[in-house]
Motif scaffolding. Sequence first.
Motif, PDB file in Angstrom:
ATOM      1  N   ASP A   1      -5.390   3.602   1.963  1.00 41.48           N
ATOM      2  CA  ASP A   1      -6.513   2.854   2.044  1.00 41.48           C
ATOM      3  C   ASP A   1      -6.346   1.260   1.553  1.00 41.48           C
ATOM      4  O   ASP A   1      -5.904   1.022   0.537  1.00 41.48           O
TER       5      ASP A   1
ATOM      6  N   ARG B   1       0.800  -1.137  -0.098  1.00 41.63           N
ATOM      7  CA  ARG B   1       0.071   0.079  -0.063  1.00 41.63           C
ATOM      8  C   ARG B   1       0.720   1.292  -0.199  1.00 41.63           C
ATOM      9  O   ARG B   1       0.784   2.265  -0.770  1.00 41.63           O
TER      10      ARG B   1
ATOM     11  N   SER C   1      -1.005   4.536  -1.261  1.00 36.01           N
ATOM     12  CA  SER C   1      -2.379   4.632  -0.933  1.00 36.01           C
ATOM     13  C   SER C   1      -2.214   4.189   0.433  1.00 36.01           C
ATOM     14  O   SER C   1      -1.574   3.062   0.933  1.00 36.01           O
TER      15      SER C   1
END
Length: 218
Positions: free
Chosen positions: A124, A117, A122
């Motif tokens: 999320d 991630r 990111s």
Amino acid sequence: MRILLVEDDDLIGSAVKQALKDDSQAVDWVRDGVTALSSIELESYDLVLLDLGLPHKDGLEVLQTLRQGKKTMPVIIITARDTIDDRIKGLDTGADDYLVKPFSIDELHARIRAVVRRNQGSADPILTSALLKLDPSTKRVERDDDSYELSSKEYALLQALMVRPGAIFSRGQLEESLYGWNEEVASNAIEFLIHALRKKVGKDGIKNVRGMGWMVVK
């Protein structure tokens, strides 16, 4: 996702490799630092799991060579070296995370997800496209108010597509993401998986770009 496992202990290596395959990852396993560097030159990996106490070339030397050569794939050190100085040296040399043996396989999975991630920019954990949501922790995909369970290969293929919504992936690129060395790949394996996924999420969930490959709409 394709992972290079660099581990010289047969018992640990075989257990980690099987756990990663059970988690829908394609895994290549090498046992020394020189072969690790050669493999990275020949193949494209999404992540490297790197032991430190390796034959021929120490893991820190491998990591230093990678970073000096501008190789940017995430690297998680997995090692029995547990002092603070060892951890600092590993992270300062360019590791993205540092995991001390013995470790929980569930923790390894979670750290891999977190590192990937961060590498993708990111925070999320849920992968999204215009129509779909994919949860790496549950291996389920959602569309509208419906949720679908995926096989390990279905999940691996959809994950590869949804990491980069809007990008077109060829059959060869998807095969590289789904299969490690010495795994037999049927000539229609990707098409079979795409067909199974489209039955679940709809034909517009995964688009065919004639003559080029497949994509999910961004």
